[in-house]
Design a protein around this motif. Structure first.
Motif, PDB file in Angstrom:
ATOM      1  N   PHE A   4      38.225  19.762   1.200  1.00 41.92           N
ATOM      2  CA  PHE A   4      37.208  20.633   1.779  1.00 41.92           C
ATOM      3  C   PHE A   4      35.914  20.552   0.973  1.00 41.92           C
ATOM      4  CE2 PHE A   4      39.331  23.049  -1.467  1.00 41.92           C
ATOM      5  CZ  PHE A   4      38.364  23.866  -2.034  1.00 41.92           C
ATOM      6  N   TRP A   5      34.791  20.884   1.646  1.00 41.15           N
ATOM      7  CA  TRP A   5      33.517  20.955   0.945  1.00 41.15           C
ATOM      8  C   TRP A   5      33.267  22.399   0.516  1.00 41.15           C
ATOM      9  CZ3 TRP A   5      29.844  24.140   2.996  1.00 41.15           C
ATOM     10  CH2 TRP A   5      29.871  24.400   4.363  1.00 41.15           C
ATOM     11  N   PHE A   6      32.652  22.550  -0.651  1.00 42.82           N
ATOM     12  CA  PHE A   6      32.462  23.880  -1.223  1.00 42.82           C
ATOM     13  C   PHE A   6      31.029  24.124  -1.686  1.00 42.82           C
ATOM     14  CE2 PHE A   6      33.582  20.909  -4.484  1.00 42.82           C
ATOM     15  CZ  PHE A   6      32.870  21.270  -5.612  1.00 42.82           C
ATOM     16  N   TYR A   7      30.140  23.152  -1.463  1.00 47.66           N
ATOM     17  CA  TYR A   7      28.724  23.316  -1.804  1.00 47.66           C
ATOM     18  C   TYR A   7      27.918  22.470  -0.837  1.00 47.66           C
ATOM     19  CZ  TYR A   7      24.621  24.081  -4.809  1.00 47.66           C
ATOM     20  OH  TYR A   7      23.398  24.467  -5.297  1.00 47.66           O
ATOM     21  N   ASP A   8      26.909  23.098  -0.187  1.00 47.22           N
ATOM     22  CA  ASP A   8      26.096  22.408   0.804  1.00 47.22           C
ATOM     23  C   ASP A   8      24.667  22.271   0.289  1.00 47.22           C
ATOM     24  OD1 ASP A   8      25.621  21.465   3.647  1.00 47.22           O
ATOM     25  OD2 ASP A   8      24.187  23.107   3.513  1.00 47.22           O
ATOM     26  N   THR A   9      24.078  21.083   0.422  1.00 44.67           N
ATOM     27  CA  THR A   9      22.727  20.855  -0.101  1.00 44.67           C
ATOM     28  C   THR A   9      21.705  20.572   0.993  1.00 44.67           C
ATOM     29  OG1 THR A   9      23.061  18.457  -0.388  1.00 44.67           O
ATOM     30  CG2 THR A   9      23.657  19.898  -2.234  1.00 44.67           C
ATOM     31  N   TRP A  10      22.110  20.608   2.260  1.00 42.97           N
ATOM     32  CA  TRP A  10      21.163  20.357   3.331  1.00 42.97           C
ATOM     33  C   TRP A  10      20.339  21.603   3.574  1.00 42.97           C
ATOM     34  CZ3 TRP A  10      22.637  16.830   7.949  1.00 42.97           C
ATOM     35  CH2 TRP A  10      23.088  15.611   7.466  1.00 42.97           C
ATOM     36  N   GLY A  23      23.871  26.131   0.182  1.00 42.04           N
ATOM     37  CA  GLY A  23      24.899  27.127   0.433  1.00 42.04           C
ATOM     38  C   GLY A  23      26.003  26.965  -0.589  1.00 42.04           C
ATOM     39  N   TYR A  24      26.466  28.082  -1.199  1.00 42.83           N
ATOM     40  CA  TYR A  24      27.431  27.975  -2.295  1.00 42.83           C
ATOM     41  C   TYR A  24      28.108  29.320  -2.533  1.00 42.83           C
ATOM     42  CZ  TYR A  24      23.083  29.614  -4.403  1.00 42.83           C
ATOM     43  OH  TYR A  24      21.915  30.301  -4.648  1.00 42.83           O
ATOM     44  N   SER A  78      32.543  27.712  -7.785  1.00 42.99           N
ATOM     45  CA  SER A  78      31.293  28.470  -7.770  1.00 42.99           C
ATOM     46  C   SER A  78      30.271  27.843  -8.709  1.00 42.99           C
ATOM     47  CB  SER A  78      31.557  29.927  -8.185  1.00 42.99           C
ATOM     48  OG  SER A  78      30.345  30.653  -8.212  1.00 42.99           O
ATOM     49  N   TRP A  79      29.191  27.332  -8.113  1.00 44.22           N
ATOM     50  CA  TRP A  79      28.092  26.725  -8.880  1.00 44.22           C
ATOM     51  C   TRP A  79      26.816  27.462  -8.490  1.00 44.22           C
ATOM     52  CZ3 TRP A  79      28.900  22.783 -12.471  1.00 44.22           C
ATOM     53  CH2 TRP A  79      30.230  22.340 -12.544  1.00 44.22           C
ATOM     54  N   ALA A  80      26.718  28.694  -8.963  1.00 40.02           N
ATOM     55  CA  ALA A  80      25.700  29.628  -8.474  1.00 40.02           C
ATOM     56  C   ALA A  80      24.708  30.026  -9.545  1.00 40.02           C
ATOM     57  CB  ALA A  80      26.382  30.872  -7.913  1.00 40.02           C
ATOM     58  N   SER A  81      24.156  29.062 -10.247  1.00 35.03           N
ATOM     59  CA  SER A  81      23.128  29.361 -11.250  1.00 35.03           C
ATOM     60  C   SER A  81      21.763  29.323 -10.582  1.00 35.03           C
ATOM     61  CB  SER A  81      23.188  28.332 -12.385  1.00 35.03           C
ATOM     62  OG  SER A  81      22.145  28.560 -13.306  1.00 35.03           O
ATOM     63  N   ASP A 115      19.164  29.408  -7.920  1.00 31.72           N
ATOM     64  CA  ASP A 115      19.278  29.166  -6.482  1.00 31.72           C
ATOM     65  C   ASP A 115      20.314  28.092  -6.180  1.00 31.72           C
ATOM     66  OD1 ASP A 115      17.386  31.049  -5.727  1.00 31.72           O
ATOM     67  OD2 ASP A 115      15.721  29.647  -5.987  1.00 31.72           O
ATOM     68  N   GLY A 116      21.309  27.980  -7.054  1.00 37.00           N
ATOM     69  CA  GLY A 116      22.339  26.966  -6.898  1.00 37.00           C
ATOM     70  C   GLY A 116      22.237  25.926  -7.991  1.00 37.00           C
ATOM     71  N   ASN A 117      23.354  25.305  -8.309  1.00 41.89           N
ATOM     72  CA  ASN A 117      23.393  24.344  -9.408  1.00 41.89           C
ATOM     73  C   ASN A 117      23.935  23.010  -8.912  1.00 41.89           C
ATOM     74  OD1 ASN A 117      23.321  23.157 -11.914  1.00 41.89           O
ATOM     75  ND2 ASN A 117      25.096  24.253 -12.721  1.00 41.89           N
ATOM     76  N   ALA A 118      23.244  22.446  -7.920  1.00 43.44           N
ATOM     77  CA  ALA A 118      23.675  21.149  -7.391  1.00 43.44           C
ATOM     78  C   ALA A 118      23.570  20.057  -8.440  1.00 43.44           C
ATOM     79  CB  ALA A 118      22.841  20.785  -6.161  1.00 43.44           C
ATOM     80  N   SER A 119      22.587  20.161  -9.335  1.00 41.99           N
ATOM     81  CA  SER A 119      22.440  19.140 -10.375  1.00 41.99           C
ATOM     82  C   SER A 119      23.633  19.148 -11.319  1.00 41.99           C
ATOM     83  CB  SER A 119      21.142  19.371 -11.152  1.00 41.99           C
ATOM     84  OG  SER A 119      21.147  20.650 -11.773  1.00 41.99           O
ATOM     85  N   GLY A 120      24.165  20.347 -11.585  1.00 45.16           N
ATOM     86  CA  GLY A 120      25.361  20.420 -12.422  1.00 45.16           C
ATOM     87  C   GLY A 120      26.556  19.770 -11.755  1.00 45.16           C
ATOM     88  N   LEU A 121      26.681  19.933 -10.440  1.00 44.71           N
ATOM     89  CA  LEU A 121      27.768  19.295  -9.713  1.00 44.71           C
ATOM     90  C   LEU A 121      27.606  17.777  -9.668  1.00 44.71           C
ATOM     91  CD1 LEU A 121      28.698  21.522  -6.629  1.00 44.71           C
ATOM     92  CD2 LEU A 121      30.245  20.548  -8.329  1.00 44.71           C
ATOM     93  N   GLU A 122      26.364  17.318  -9.647  1.00 45.58           N
ATOM     94  CA  GLU A 122      26.134  15.872  -9.660  1.00 45.58           C
ATOM     95  C   GLU A 122      26.781  15.230 -10.885  1.00 45.58           C
ATOM     96  OE1 GLU A 122      24.874  13.728  -7.665  1.00 45.58           O
ATOM     97  OE2 GLU A 122      23.870  14.925  -6.124  1.00 45.58           O
TER      98      GLU A 122
END
Length: 320
Positions: A82-88, A92-93, A123-126, A128-135
């Motif tokens: 499943f997906w748990f973080y959306d970047t479009w 969304g997280y 949960s990557w909610a730093s 407005d979101g922490n997409a860079s951390g997930l990268e």
């Protein structure tokens, strides 16, 4: 004489209309007007593309969240992809808000039973979101994060995560759930629930927050015991099995019998009972290859007349 294509037609000049003289607009006024129109256009709020809600199937994506591996007797685990973080659009997280008291982050449930809260993984909610951390976590190619264990109603649950990745603007992960006791011929429901934030949508440019969840249903393990109704001989206060069958391909197998129906009031096919805790029960473990449990003898209370015989079979999945 042939008219030239560039000849002016014979009517009044464009600045003359209905007998009134119209002055042409000076160039500097035209430039000012264009500038003012541009400023007004920029001042109008633009439509914002919002991210996806966790509880919805992502529009247009054929690679949707799903059960990736259904449990079998030989491979008794469940894998949910499943997906748990959306970047479009706006990200969304999951937030770190407690879904279950005392446990931060989203929660995982199996058949309605709370199992764990994998906050670090989901949960990557730093800010407005922490997409860079997930990268930085992508292509881990192995077990990822922590191992969660919990015993509920005599069943040991283990939850782990495998190799997070990214596809179509979303971060995906495999969640593996292992149950050391799993009923055959029974489907199981896996639910993921948490507080979800969606940055900047049209209705709420500052971001919307709400509880969201998804539920996945597994296929049932084939009933490897088939329909076994044992025959037994009955004497006063006891009964002995005289004809029965076990699947010789699996084992060790524990057979438990009791006449106390209180254990089965809320059974619904999804609950396992430790034989040692079952009232008025007898149980015995048979090795792999055993074809019957003949001779198993149960004592019971003759008072009350008729009785029901309840039988539970379980395979030791850790051996054999």
């Amino acid at each position: 004489m042939k008219e030239n294509h560039y000849s002016q037609p014979n009517f009044s000049p464009p600045q003359v209309a209905r007998g009134k003289q119209c002055q042409s607009t000076p160039p500097w006024q035209r430039r000012l007007l264009a500038f003012l129109l541009l400023v007004m256009a920029l001042a109008v709020p633009r439509q914002t593309y919002a991210g996806a809600h966790f509880g919805n199937i992502y529009d247009g994506d054929t690679y949707n969240s799903r059960i990736k591996h259904h449990p079998t007797v030989n491979e008794p685990w469940i894998t949910v992809c499943f997906w748990f973080y959306d970047t479009w659009g706006g990200d969304g997280y999951f937030l770190h808000d407690q879904t279950e008291p005392g446990h931060d982050g989203p929660a995982v449930y199996v058949d309605g039973k709370y199992i764990c809260s994998p906050d670090w993984e989901l949960s990557w909610a730093s800010g407005d979101g922490n997409a860079s951390g997930l990268e930085d976590q992508r292509k881990y190619n192995g077990w990822w994060g922590g191992t969660y264990t919990r015993n509920v109603d005599g069943v040991n649950y283990t939850v782990r995560f495998w190799d997070p990745g990214k596809k179509n603007g979303q971060f995906w992960v495999d969640m593996v759930i292992y149950m050391d006791k799993m009923a055959v011929a029974t489907e199981h429901e896996i639910k993921i629930r948490g507080k979800w934030k969606l940055n900047g949508d049209n209705s709420n440019p500052g971001g919307s927050i709400q509880w969201e969840e998804r539920t996945f249903r597994t296929q049932a393990i084939r009933n490897i015991f088939s329909s076994d109704s044992p025959y037994y001989e009955r004497t006063y206060g006891s009964l002995k099995v005289t004809r029965s069958s076990l699947n010789t391909s699996y084992g060790p197998t524990t057979v438990a019998m009791t006449t106390d129906r209180s254990y089965y009031n809320n059974y619904s096919g999804k609950r396992y009972y430790e034989p040692s805790t079952m009232n008025q029960a007898v149980y015995k473990t048979y090795s792999k290859g055993a074809s019957s449990y003949n001779g198993l003898t149960l004592s019971y209370n003759e008072e009350g007349g008729s009785f029901y015989l309840y039988t539970q079979k379980s395979i030791n999945l850790n051996s054999g």
